[in-house]
Design a protein around this motif. Structure first.
Motif, PDB file in Angstrom:
ATOM      1  N   ARG A  69       7.503  61.471 -49.315  1.00  0.00           N
ATOM      2  CA  ARG A  69       6.208  60.931 -49.751  1.00  0.00           C
ATOM      3  C   ARG A  69       5.219  61.218 -48.631  1.00  0.00           C
ATOM      4  O   ARG A  69       5.452  60.882 -47.485  1.00  0.00           O
ATOM      5  N   THR A  70       4.109  61.850 -48.972  1.00  0.00           N
ATOM      6  CA  THR A  70       3.140  62.248 -47.953  1.00  0.00           C
ATOM      7  C   THR A  70       2.154  61.126 -47.641  1.00  0.00           C
ATOM      8  O   THR A  70       1.951  60.219 -48.451  1.00  0.00           O
ATOM      9  N   ILE A  71       1.521  61.230 -46.494  1.00  0.00           N
ATOM     10  CA  ILE A  71       0.562  60.209 -46.060  1.00  0.00           C
ATOM     11  C   ILE A  71      -0.720  60.245 -46.886  1.00  0.00           C
ATOM     12  O   ILE A  71      -1.494  59.304 -46.838  1.00  0.00           O
ATOM     13  N   ILE A  72      -0.946  61.310 -47.656  1.00  0.00           N
ATOM     14  CA  ILE A  72      -2.156  61.381 -48.480  1.00  0.00           C
ATOM     15  C   ILE A  72      -1.930  60.790 -49.862  1.00  0.00           C
ATOM     16  O   ILE A  72      -2.852  60.736 -50.675  1.00  0.00           O
ATOM     17  N   ASP A  73      -0.710  60.323 -50.135  1.00  0.00           N
ATOM     18  CA  ASP A  73      -0.415  59.671 -51.404  1.00  0.00           C
ATOM     19  C   ASP A  73      -0.881  58.220 -51.356  1.00  0.00           C
ATOM     20  O   ASP A  73      -0.692  57.539 -50.344  1.00  0.00           O
ATOM     21  N   SER A  74      -1.463  57.747 -52.440  1.00  0.00           N
ATOM     22  CA  SER A  74      -1.995  56.384 -52.459  1.00  0.00           C
ATOM     23  C   SER A  74      -0.902  55.320 -52.372  1.00  0.00           C
ATOM     24  O   SER A  74      -1.184  54.164 -52.072  1.00  0.00           O
ATOM     25  N   ASN A  75       0.351  55.692 -52.615  1.00  0.00           N
ATOM     26  CA  ASN A  75       1.461  54.738 -52.505  1.00  0.00           C
ATOM     27  C   ASN A  75       2.074  54.695 -51.109  1.00  0.00           C
ATOM     28  O   ASN A  75       2.982  53.921 -50.861  1.00  0.00           O
ATOM     29  N   ALA A  76       1.600  55.554 -50.213  1.00  0.00           N
ATOM     30  CA  ALA A  76       2.121  55.575 -48.844  1.00  0.00           C
ATOM     31  C   ALA A  76       1.343  54.593 -47.973  1.00  0.00           C
ATOM     32  O   ALA A  76       0.130  54.454 -48.111  1.00  0.00           O
ATOM     33  N   SER A  77       2.025  53.925 -47.086  1.00  0.00           N
ATOM     34  CA  SER A  77       1.409  52.982 -46.162  1.00  0.00           C
ATOM     35  C   SER A  77       2.158  53.062 -44.832  1.00  0.00           C
ATOM     36  O   SER A  77       3.356  52.802 -44.787  1.00  0.00           O
ATOM     37  N   ILE A  78       1.437  53.434 -43.769  1.00  0.00           N
ATOM     38  CA  ILE A  78       2.051  53.670 -42.471  1.00  0.00           C
ATOM     39  C   ILE A  78       1.259  52.945 -41.396  1.00  0.00           C
ATOM     40  O   ILE A  78       0.028  52.946 -41.426  1.00  0.00           O
ATOM     41  N   SER A  79       1.938  52.362 -40.435  1.00  0.00           N
ATOM     42  CA  SER A  79       1.261  51.714 -39.312  1.00  0.00           C
ATOM     43  C   SER A  79       0.756  52.775 -38.347  1.00  0.00           C
ATOM     44  O   SER A  79       1.505  53.656 -37.940  1.00  0.00           O
ATOM     45  N   GLY A  80      -0.518  52.665 -37.998  1.00  0.00           N
ATOM     46  CA  GLY A  80      -1.104  53.616 -37.066  1.00  0.00           C
ATOM     47  C   GLY A  80      -1.939  52.901 -36.030  1.00  0.00           C
ATOM     48  O   GLY A  80      -2.188  51.696 -36.136  1.00  0.00           O
ATOM     49  N   LEU A  81      -2.357  53.645 -35.020  1.00  0.00           N
ATOM     50  CA  LEU A  81      -3.260  53.068 -34.028  1.00  0.00           C
ATOM     51  C   LEU A  81      -4.250  54.113 -33.558  1.00  0.00           C
ATOM     52  O   LEU A  81      -3.978  55.306 -33.587  1.00  0.00           O
ATOM     53  N   ILE A  82      -5.422  53.622 -33.174  1.00  0.00           N
ATOM     54  CA  ILE A  82      -6.453  54.480 -32.608  1.00  0.00           C
ATOM     55  C   ILE A  82      -6.021  54.763 -31.175  1.00  0.00           C
ATOM     56  O   ILE A  82      -5.837  53.833 -30.393  1.00  0.00           O
ATOM     57  N   GLN A  83      -5.843  56.021 -30.827  1.00  0.00           N
ATOM     58  CA  GLN A  83      -5.270  56.361 -29.528  1.00  0.00           C
ATOM     59  C   GLN A  83      -6.118  55.874 -28.357  1.00  0.00           C
ATOM     60  O   GLN A  83      -5.587  55.396 -27.366  1.00  0.00           O
ATOM     61  N   SER A  84      -7.438  55.948 -28.460  1.00  0.00           N
ATOM     62  CA  SER A  84      -8.291  55.586 -27.324  1.00  0.00           C
ATOM     63  C   SER A  84      -8.371  54.074 -27.099  1.00  0.00           C
ATOM     64  O   SER A  84      -8.355  53.619 -25.967  1.00  0.00           O
ATOM     65  N   SER A  85      -8.433  53.292 -28.175  1.00  0.00           N
ATOM     66  CA  SER A  85      -8.616  51.844 -28.030  1.00  0.00           C
ATOM     67  C   SER A  85      -7.317  51.055 -28.181  1.00  0.00           C
ATOM     68  O   SER A  85      -7.274  49.878 -27.856  1.00  0.00           O
ATOM     69  N   ARG A  86      -6.269  51.685 -28.717  1.00  0.00           N
ATOM     70  CA  ARG A  86      -4.968  51.064 -29.000  1.00  0.00           C
ATOM     71  C   ARG A  86      -5.055  50.023 -30.115  1.00  0.00           C
ATOM     72  O   ARG A  86      -4.152  49.214 -30.292  1.00  0.00           O
ATOM     73  N   ASP A  87      -6.153  50.024 -30.904  1.00  0.00           N
ATOM     74  CA  ASP A  87      -6.274  49.128 -32.048  1.00  0.00           C
ATOM     75  C   ASP A  87      -5.343  49.596 -33.159  1.00  0.00           C
ATOM     76  O   ASP A  87      -5.299  50.781 -33.472  1.00  0.00           O
TER      77      ASP A  87
END
Length: 172
Positions: free
Chosen positions: A57-75
């Motif tokens: 399942r690709t990250i561009i699919d509306s059923n995909a949900s992945i934890s991410g963070l903004i690299q510069s701010s660590r948010d």
């Protein structure tokens, strides 16, 4: 991370890669929810694993949900797939803290939380923000780093985070 090269042998219905099938499965050490990449950028995750094949399942699919963070701010936030107004595959990042506004060009990477993904795999770059709108409509538009129109080969990271002992505690 125990990477394994795989060939794309099937594609889901639709104009873009929402899901696809690869030629490796459980007998190759692949398990559900392992990171799938191309050129070092996250494409998605293994979802259904069979003996000799797996569905991704690709990250561009509306059923995909992945934890991410903004690299510069660590948010940290949650990345979900969507289509842009012009039909191009995009991602949106939700649930970011209100006190920081990511800038266009900021890099979004995997956070290492949730699925057993290694931390720091590039997901994409911030394209724009809807901050200042109603709270339930606030998100960051993320342009994926991977090219989803020309996927032939991928790398699956057979990564399993190792549990480590907690230091400084004694069992009484």
């Amino acid at each position: 991370m125990k990477p394994i090269a795989c060939t794309v042998i099937g594609k889901g219905d639709g104009n873009y890669f929402s899901t696809f099938t690869i030629n490796r499965g459980a007998r190759d050490g692949i398990e559900p929810y392992m990171a799938v990449t191309i050129s070092g950028a996250l494409i998605g995750f293994t979802e259904e694993v069979y003996d000799a094949t797996s569905t991704v399942r690709t990250i561009i699919d509306s059923n995909a949900s992945i934890s991410g963070l903004i690299q510069s701010s660590r948010d940290q936030g949650t990345v979900r797939g969507t289509l842009g107004v012009d039909g191009t595959p995009m991602c949106r990042m939700y649930y970011l803290p209100d006190d920081h506004l990511p800038r266009p060009g900021d890099i979004v990477v995997t956070s290492g939380i949730g699925m057993s993904f290694p931390k720091g795999i590039p997901i994409g770059t911030v394209r724009e923000s809807t901050r200042g709108m109603e709270s339930n409509k606030q998100y960051i538009v993320v342009e994926p780093a991977a090219d989803f129109e020309h996927i032939e080969y991928v790398i699956v990271y057979r990564y399993k985070p190792a549990a480590s002992a907690v230091e400084g505690r004694t069992n009484t």
